[in-house]
Design a protein around this motif. Sequence first.
Motif, PDB file in Angstrom:
ATOM      1  N   MET B  65      -4.895   2.918 -16.426  1.00  0.00           N
ATOM      2  CA  MET B  65      -5.649   3.321 -15.110  1.00  0.00           C
ATOM      3  C   MET B  65      -7.254   3.029 -15.737  1.00  0.00           C
ATOM      4  O   MET B  65      -8.004   2.779 -14.801  1.00  0.00           O
ATOM      5  CB  MET B  65      -5.405   4.500 -14.675  1.00  0.00           C
ATOM      6  CG  MET B  65      -6.027   4.989 -13.436  1.00  0.00           C
ATOM      7  SD  MET B  65      -5.122   3.932 -11.989  1.00  0.00           S
ATOM      8  CE  MET B  65      -3.912   5.299 -11.399  1.00  0.00           C
ATOM      9  N   LEU B  67      -8.554   0.708 -17.552  1.00  0.00           N
ATOM     10  CA  LEU B  67      -9.082  -0.515 -17.259  1.00  0.00           C
ATOM     11  C   LEU B  67      -9.226  -1.003 -15.931  1.00  0.00           C
ATOM     12  O   LEU B  67     -10.303  -1.528 -15.498  1.00  0.00           O
ATOM     13  CB  LEU B  67      -8.073  -1.667 -18.169  1.00  0.00           C
ATOM     14  CG  LEU B  67      -8.607  -3.117 -17.939  1.00  0.00           C
ATOM     15  CD1 LEU B  67      -9.890  -3.048 -18.864  1.00  0.00           C
ATOM     16  CD2 LEU B  67      -7.556  -4.125 -18.144  1.00  0.00           C
ATOM     17  N   TRP B  68      -8.176  -0.644 -15.007  1.00  0.00           N
ATOM     18  CA  TRP B  68      -8.710  -0.776 -13.603  1.00  0.00           C
ATOM     19  C   TRP B  68      -9.698  -0.068 -13.075  1.00  0.00           C
ATOM     20  O   TRP B  68     -10.550  -0.919 -12.345  1.00  0.00           O
ATOM     21  CB  TRP B  68      -7.394   0.028 -12.825  1.00  0.00           C
ATOM     22  CG  TRP B  68      -7.667  -0.256 -11.197  1.00  0.00           C
ATOM     23  CD1 TRP B  68      -7.432  -1.439 -10.300  1.00  0.00           C
ATOM     24  CD2 TRP B  68      -8.188   0.799 -10.620  1.00  0.00           C
ATOM     25  NE1 TRP B  68      -7.652  -1.155  -9.412  1.00  0.00           N
ATOM     26  CE2 TRP B  68      -8.254   0.125  -9.175  1.00  0.00           C
ATOM     27  CE3 TRP B  68      -8.626   2.108 -10.758  1.00  0.00           C
ATOM     28  CZ2 TRP B  68      -8.603   1.054  -8.308  1.00  0.00           C
ATOM     29  CZ3 TRP B  68      -9.231   2.626  -9.612  1.00  0.00           C
ATOM     30  CH2 TRP B  68      -9.151   2.183  -8.106  1.00  0.00           C
ATOM     31  N   GLU B  69     -10.074   1.041 -13.719  1.00  0.00           N
ATOM     32  CA  GLU B  69     -11.223   1.782 -13.252  1.00  0.00           C
ATOM     33  C   GLU B  69     -12.653   1.046 -13.669  1.00  0.00           C
ATOM     34  O   GLU B  69     -13.667   0.868 -12.734  1.00  0.00           O
ATOM     35  CB  GLU B  69     -11.231   3.191 -13.732  1.00  0.00           C
ATOM     36  CG  GLU B  69     -12.452   4.115 -13.538  1.00  0.00           C
ATOM     37  CD  GLU B  69     -12.447   5.466 -14.332  1.00  0.00           C
ATOM     38  OE1 GLU B  69     -11.533   5.713 -14.960  1.00  0.00           O
ATOM     39  OE2 GLU B  69     -13.509   6.404 -14.180  1.00  0.00           O
ATOM     40  N   ALA B  71     -13.119  -2.154 -14.372  1.00  0.00           N
ATOM     41  CA  ALA B  71     -13.154  -3.322 -13.985  1.00  0.00           C
ATOM     42  C   ALA B  71     -13.375  -3.150 -12.213  1.00  0.00           C
ATOM     43  O   ALA B  71     -13.981  -4.286 -11.628  1.00  0.00           O
ATOM     44  CB  ALA B  71     -11.736  -3.952 -13.924  1.00  0.00           C
TER      45      ALA B  71
END
Lengths: 251, 251
Positions: B65, B67-69, B71
Amino acid sequence: MTKESVLGRIVRIFEVFGTDTPAVSVSELARRADLHVATASRMVEQLVGHGWLQRDADRKVRIGMRLWELASRASPALPLREAAMPYMEDLHAVVRHHTQLGVLEGDEVLFLERLSTRHAVVNLTRIAGRLPLHVSSSGEVLLAHAPVELQERVLAGPLRGYTPNTVTDPKVLRARLADIRRDGFACCAGYVDERATGIAVPVRGPGGGVVAALSVVVPNDANARSQIPALRAAALGIGRAMGLSLSENRL
Amino acid sequence: MTKESVLGRIVRIFEVFGTDTPAVSVSELARRADLHVATASRMVEQLVGHGWLQRDADRKVRIGMRLWELASRASPALPLREAAMPYMEDLHAVVRHHTQLGVLEGDEVLFLERLSTRHAVVNLTRIAGRLPLHVSSSGEVLLAHAPVELQERVLAGPLRGYTPNTVTDPKVLRARLADIRRDGFACCAGYVDERATGIAVPVRGPGGGVVAALSVVVPNDANARSQIPALRAAALGIGRAMGLSLSENRL
């Protein structure tokens, strides 16, 4: 140089970027990531080559579309978001105010999605933005259903107030969490900004555990609580879309 | 081992994950990323430590999560998406079929956003998913307004057909691109799937250049073209929300 330190440097580079810092010069990036300019420059070059960073026309560096794509296409949040979006859209069409989906990440609420109307009330939250658990309605709902150790850690403070309305007394917060578990919603009038009220309900996933908080941010007035039934219905719909059985699905 | 190879390995690890591969075992990850299991295992350990990967209950590895945040919060797509969402929601509420926003990425269309109704017509596109430019209405619009070199590269083929309706003849495609620039929309009946029609219009950003394609995917029947005026109006609204002046804003 060990492999560990390369990954650590890459992580530091990406942590420089944020909502308020979407683009920086390489020298600024080096300063903020605590790297030599030459090192930062070489690593930026490589990351741009892989599309993980990209350069603006003015040579500033920003997150690359390729990294967003990699992180998003297999995002752990995608199944929840896909289940939630039709219900969030319906809710947003009815409420006509910010409609949000947040999950527990560490000791904070991370917002996965936000639908907003033009000219809606002031709202600090942003997609992929965070807030402390005690200052937002979503955070209070997630905290009310979090493991006891996390609750105790948050209650031990410090509990910073964003406005005079934010609950910063651990005794009051502890009682609120019990109320939220009993009532099935959190209503936070003026906690983040005095002009706005956040209202959140839990979203339960397969097995019945709380996986997210669904919330709206509306003007801080006497009408705020009228949104609660629509919120609860939308949260039940999201649970059903994720395959929850009727008997597990409750607020 | 050079620093370059560490970054290359990290990139290979993340490229294993996709819509159809959200979670893999470490040994499967090692095989797909062409790494020794011991190397993959050590790197996964470090990436999990930074939250860039995470482990499921069954020990499978997926995108973290965090990395998603990282990016997403500074994504280059965020300003466009924020401007587009209110108009996409309105359009989706009217059309009640898939409503999509796509941008040109390399030689493909990358979909930034998709709003879908339950039980809508079949649709291959996904958020953070890609399609070749010649098979979708969004791709045709972006190609029609792309630099000539890119147009020539795509026209030089190969142009794979997804259905017998997909345009695979470069002469026909070249004529279609001229029509799309003149008419202001692309209508692709049954290109990706024979049951569906894609209709797309260009979205212009500050300066007047085409920055995205707005599209709907509707049933492949005689009513499909009736959606065009609503699409055009929404695309103009998005342009205005991005600060386009009236004189620059055209389809």
